[in-house]
Design a protein around this motif. Structure first.
Motif, PDB file in Angstrom:
ATOM      1  N   PHE A 157      15.359 -21.071  34.262  1.00 30.34           N
ATOM      2  CA  PHE A 157      15.370 -21.716  35.579  1.00 30.34           C
ATOM      3  C   PHE A 157      16.748 -22.337  35.801  1.00 30.34           C
ATOM      4  CE2 PHE A 157      15.013 -25.566  38.080  1.00 30.34           C
ATOM      5  CZ  PHE A 157      14.195 -25.218  39.137  1.00 30.34           C
ATOM      6  N   TRP A 158      17.386 -21.988  36.933  1.00 25.37           N
ATOM      7  CA  TRP A 158      18.734 -22.516  37.173  1.00 25.37           C
ATOM      8  C   TRP A 158      18.997 -22.638  38.673  1.00 25.37           C
ATOM      9  CZ3 TRP A 158      24.126 -19.850  36.520  1.00 25.37           C
ATOM     10  CH2 TRP A 158      25.121 -20.837  36.435  1.00 25.37           C
ATOM     11  N   VAL A 159      19.355 -23.855  39.106  1.00 27.45           N
ATOM     12  CA  VAL A 159      19.856 -24.105  40.462  1.00 27.45           C
ATOM     13  C   VAL A 159      21.260 -24.673  40.281  1.00 27.45           C
ATOM     14  CG1 VAL A 159      19.441 -25.216  42.685  1.00 27.45           C
ATOM     15  CG2 VAL A 159      17.505 -24.656  41.193  1.00 27.45           C
ATOM     16  N   PRO A 160      22.296 -23.827  40.302  1.00 28.77           N
ATOM     17  CA  PRO A 160      23.639 -24.263  39.885  1.00 28.77           C
ATOM     18  C   PRO A 160      24.175 -25.477  40.621  1.00 28.77           C
ATOM     19  CG  PRO A 160      23.552 -21.870  40.104  1.00 28.77           C
ATOM     20  CD  PRO A 160      22.257 -22.393  40.668  1.00 28.77           C
ATOM     21  N   ARG A 161      23.841 -25.661  41.885  1.00 23.94           N
ATOM     22  CA  ARG A 161      24.414 -26.774  42.649  1.00 23.94           C
ATOM     23  C   ARG A 161      23.650 -28.078  42.430  1.00 23.94           C
ATOM     24  NH1 ARG A 161      25.663 -25.786  48.665  1.00 23.94           N
ATOM     25  NH2 ARG A 161      26.797 -27.722  48.266  1.00 23.94           N
ATOM     26  N   LEU A 162      22.525 -28.022  41.684  1.00 20.75           N
ATOM     27  CA  LEU A 162      21.725 -29.234  41.498  1.00 20.75           C
ATOM     28  C   LEU A 162      21.609 -29.679  40.047  1.00 20.75           C
ATOM     29  CD1 LEU A 162      18.784 -28.641  44.014  1.00 20.75           C
ATOM     30  CD2 LEU A 162      20.964 -29.800  44.399  1.00 20.75           C
ATOM     31  N   ALA A 163      21.628 -28.764  39.091  1.00 14.85           N
ATOM     32  CA  ALA A 163      21.449 -29.155  37.685  1.00 14.85           C
ATOM     33  C   ALA A 163      21.802 -27.994  36.780  1.00 14.85           C
ATOM     34  CB  ALA A 163      20.000 -29.595  37.441  1.00 14.85           C
ATOM     35  N   GLY A 164      21.741 -28.233  35.484  1.00 17.10           N
ATOM     36  CA  GLY A 164      21.968 -27.174  34.514  1.00 17.10           C
ATOM     37  C   GLY A 164      20.728 -26.296  34.390  1.00 17.10           C
ATOM     38  N   LYS A 165      20.807 -25.274  33.555  1.00 17.49           N
ATOM     39  CA  LYS A 165      19.688 -24.351  33.408  1.00 17.49           C
ATOM     40  C   LYS A 165      18.822 -24.759  32.223  1.00 17.49           C
ATOM     41  CE  LYS A 165      21.276 -20.900  30.149  1.00 17.49           C
ATOM     42  NZ  LYS A 165      21.242 -19.477  29.809  1.00 17.49           N
ATOM     43  N   ILE A 166      17.589 -24.240  32.238  1.00 18.69           N
ATOM     44  CA  ILE A 166      16.691 -24.460  31.106  1.00 18.69           C
ATOM     45  C   ILE A 166      15.800 -23.238  30.953  1.00 18.69           C
ATOM     46  CG2 ILE A 166      14.790 -25.551  32.392  1.00 18.69           C
ATOM     47  CD1 ILE A 166      14.710 -27.627  30.059  1.00 18.69           C
ATOM     48  N   ASP A 167      15.446 -22.907  29.706  1.00 20.14           N
ATOM     49  CA  ASP A 167      14.665 -21.703  29.441  1.00 20.14           C
ATOM     50  C   ASP A 167      13.213 -21.870  29.878  1.00 20.14           C
ATOM     51  OD1 ASP A 167      16.774 -20.270  28.455  1.00 20.14           O
ATOM     52  OD2 ASP A 167      16.352 -20.717  26.347  1.00 20.14           O
ATOM     53  N   ALA A 168      12.623 -20.768  30.353  1.00 16.28           N
ATOM     54  CA  ALA A 168      11.191 -20.694  30.644  1.00 16.28           C
ATOM     55  C   ALA A 168      10.561 -19.844  29.550  1.00 16.28           C
ATOM     56  CB  ALA A 168      10.954 -20.073  32.016  1.00 16.28           C
ATOM     57  N   VAL A 169       9.819 -20.492  28.665  1.00 17.44           N
ATOM     58  CA  VAL A 169       9.295 -19.834  27.463  1.00 17.44           C
ATOM     59  C   VAL A 169       7.777 -19.721  27.551  1.00 17.44           C
ATOM     60  CG1 VAL A 169       9.184 -19.938  24.940  1.00 17.44           C
ATOM     61  CG2 VAL A 169      11.199 -20.821  26.145  1.00 17.44           C
ATOM     62  N   PRO A 170       7.209 -18.536  27.260  1.00 19.03           N
ATOM     63  CA  PRO A 170       5.744 -18.398  27.277  1.00 19.03           C
ATOM     64  C   PRO A 170       5.079 -19.351  26.280  1.00 19.03           C
ATOM     65  CG  PRO A 170       6.812 -16.251  27.195  1.00 19.03           C
ATOM     66  CD  PRO A 170       7.895 -17.264  26.978  1.00 19.03           C
ATOM     67  N   GLY A 171       4.032 -20.052  26.733  1.00 18.52           N
ATOM     68  CA  GLY A 171       3.292 -20.952  25.856  1.00 18.52           C
ATOM     69  C   GLY A 171       3.977 -22.256  25.562  1.00 18.52           C
ATOM     70  N   HIS A 172       5.061 -22.556  26.250  1.00 16.35           N
ATOM     71  CA  HIS A 172       5.801 -23.794  25.992  1.00 16.35           C
ATOM     72  C   HIS A 172       6.355 -24.331  27.314  1.00 16.35           C
ATOM     73  CE1 HIS A 172       8.168 -26.676  23.664  1.00 16.35           C
ATOM     74  NE2 HIS A 172       9.194 -26.396  24.461  1.00 16.35           N
ATOM     75  N   VAL A 173       6.396 -25.658  27.449  1.00 21.49           N
ATOM     76  CA  VAL A 173       6.905 -26.286  28.673  1.00 21.49           C
ATOM     77  C   VAL A 173       8.208 -27.012  28.361  1.00 21.49           C
ATOM     78  CG1 VAL A 173       6.473 -28.006  30.473  1.00 21.49           C
ATOM     79  CG2 VAL A 173       4.597 -26.562  29.659  1.00 21.49           C
ATOM     80  N   ASN A 174       9.273 -26.635  29.059  1.00 25.16           N
ATOM     81  CA  ASN A 174      10.549 -27.344  28.975  1.00 25.16           C
ATOM     82  C   ASN A 174      10.751 -28.147  30.255  1.00 25.16           C
ATOM     83  OD1 ASN A 174      11.460 -26.472  26.435  1.00 25.16           O
ATOM     84  ND2 ASN A 174      12.117 -24.512  27.294  1.00 25.16           N
ATOM     85  N   ARG A 175      11.241 -29.350  30.101  1.00 25.89           N
ATOM     86  CA  ARG A 175      11.385 -30.249  31.256  1.00 25.89           C
ATOM     87  C   ARG A 175      12.849 -30.417  31.632  1.00 25.89           C
ATOM     88  NH1 ARG A 175       7.753 -35.462  31.436  1.00 25.89           N
ATOM     89  NH2 ARG A 175       6.290 -33.764  31.931  1.00 25.89           N
ATOM     90  N   LEU A 176      13.125 -30.314  32.933  1.00 24.96           N
ATOM     91  CA  LEU A 176      14.477 -30.499  33.472  1.00 24.96           C
ATOM     92  C   LEU A 176      14.407 -31.497  34.613  1.00 24.96           C
ATOM     93  CD1 LEU A 176      17.495 -29.481  33.585  1.00 24.96           C
ATOM     94  CD2 LEU A 176      16.718 -27.895  35.350  1.00 24.96           C
ATOM     95  N   ARG A 177      15.235 -32.534  34.539  1.00 26.33           N
ATOM     96  CA  ARG A 177      15.277 -33.502  35.651  1.00 26.33           C
ATOM     97  C   ARG A 177      16.319 -33.050  36.666  1.00 26.33           C
ATOM     98  NH1 ARG A 177      14.443 -39.505  34.104  1.00 26.33           N
ATOM     99  NH2 ARG A 177      12.475 -38.459  33.610  1.00 26.33           N
ATOM    100  N   ILE A 178      15.912 -33.005  37.926  1.00 27.72           N
ATOM    101  CA  ILE A 178      16.750 -32.449  38.975  1.00 27.72           C
ATOM    102  C   ILE A 178      16.729 -33.395  40.172  1.00 27.72           C
ATOM    103  CG2 ILE A 178      14.893 -31.092  40.032  1.00 27.72           C
ATOM    104  CD1 ILE A 178      16.862 -28.818  40.384  1.00 27.72           C
ATOM    105  N   GLN A 179      17.832 -33.439  40.892  1.00 28.60           N
ATOM    106  CA  GLN A 179      17.904 -34.290  42.091  1.00 28.60           C
ATOM    107  C   GLN A 179      18.905 -33.702  43.068  1.00 28.60           C
ATOM    108  OE1 GLN A 179      18.400 -38.536  41.497  1.00 28.60           O
ATOM    109  NE2 GLN A 179      19.501 -38.776  43.420  1.00 28.60           N
ATOM    110  N   ALA A 180      18.502 -33.665  44.332  1.00 27.82           N
ATOM    111  CA  ALA A 180      19.400 -33.242  45.411  1.00 27.82           C
ATOM    112  C   ALA A 180      19.744 -34.468  46.250  1.00 27.82           C
ATOM    113  CB  ALA A 180      18.739 -32.171  46.270  1.00 27.82           C
ATOM    114  N   ASP A 181      21.013 -34.645  46.515  1.00 26.07           N
ATOM    115  CA  ASP A 181      21.432 -35.844  47.236  1.00 26.07           C
ATOM    116  C   ASP A 181      21.096 -35.793  48.715  1.00 26.07           C
ATOM    117  OD1 ASP A 181      22.408 -37.107  45.004  1.00 26.07           O
ATOM    118  OD2 ASP A 181      24.426 -36.263  45.210  1.00 26.07           O
ATOM    119  N   HIS A 182      21.138 -34.571  49.302  1.00 29.11           N
ATOM    120  CA  HIS A 182      20.990 -34.461  50.750  1.00 29.11           C
ATOM    121  C   HIS A 182      20.043 -33.321  51.107  1.00 29.11           C
ATOM    122  CE1 HIS A 182      24.425 -37.142  50.883  1.00 29.11           C
ATOM    123  NE2 HIS A 182      25.086 -36.298  50.115  1.00 29.11           N
TER     124      HIS A 182
END
Length: 228
Positions: A157-182
């Motif tokens: 999962f990657w939104v380059p203008r908002l945060a870094g990327k993180i893997d989407a793994v079957p059977g596992h949950v990875n958490r990414l904190r994201i924020q858009a200013d506007h």
């Protein structure tokens, strides 16, 4: 020569703009990553300039440095010189990376992002378990934890203008904190090769004002449900 180098750098950097550019951040996490990129570029440029200065001294002043022993050249040029530049860069990278982690102590809203060849499903448990497909809706100015997982193979999962990327793994949950200013519209994509249609596995991020977010999400979820 310097003017040519500056012109070349500007031309090269024009290719770093656009909806997927990490050098055009729109949130605190992406801003920290972009700043770290510039710091790394400055450090690499400084190190390159120091090496080139030594090289030019050897070429145009052959006797220069002949009094320095080979062992001292190795210590000064191979250890001390890189350490002066690299150690501060590593320290800054560690501090910036620590700020990107969703550290405990706060409980921002949560959204589930589930990847599957070749689409993204977004679920909003804090908004009545609403669901959207290939469009992630966010409130502006609010940190959100994205719980990323997969139903088949490894994606990212990657939104380059908002945060870094993180893997989407079957059977596992990875958490990414994201924020858009506007409020606005951004592009996201799968950043891990996941099969023949990997290049088409993209999604949009629509950021609303906090006041409009519940109603806009409800409309988008109704559209998704009608299409299923």
């Amino acid at each position: 020569m310097l003017a040519l180098a500056q012109a070349g750098s500007l031309i090269a950097l024009t290719g770093c703009s656009g909806s997927l550019s990490t050098l055009s951040p729109s949130g605190p996490a992406a801003g920290s990553i972009a700043t770290m990129w510039w710091v790394m570029l400055a450090g690499a440029g400084l190190l390159f300039a120091l090496v080139m200065a030594l090289f030019l001294l050897v070429v145009f002043r052959p006797g220069w440095g002949s009094r320095v022993s080979p062992a001292r050249w190795v210590v000064l040029g191979g250890l001390a010189l890189p350490a002066i530049v690299l150690l501060p860069m590593i320290a800054y990278a560690l501090i910036a990376g620590e700020r990107l982690l969703p550290l405990p102590g706060t409980t921002p809203p949560r959204i589930e992002a589930v990847a599957k060849q070749w689409s993204w499903t977004f679920r909003y448990p804090d908004q009545g378990a609403l669901e959207t497909r290939d469009v992630l809706h966010l409130p502006a100015g609010t940190p959100v934890d994205i719980d990323v997982s997969s139903e088949d193979v490894i994606h990212a999962f990657w939104v380059p203008r908002l945060a870094g990327k993180i893997d989407a793994v079957p059977g596992h949950v990875n958490r990414l904190r994201i924020q858009a200013d506007h409020p606005g519209r951004y592009d996201g994509l799968c950043n891990e090769f996941c099969g023949t249609n990997h290049t088409h596995m993209r999604f949009s991020v629509v950021v609303h004002s906090p006041e409009d977010f519940p109603a806009a999400l409800a409309r988008a979820a109704a559209t998704t449900k009608a299409e299923q």
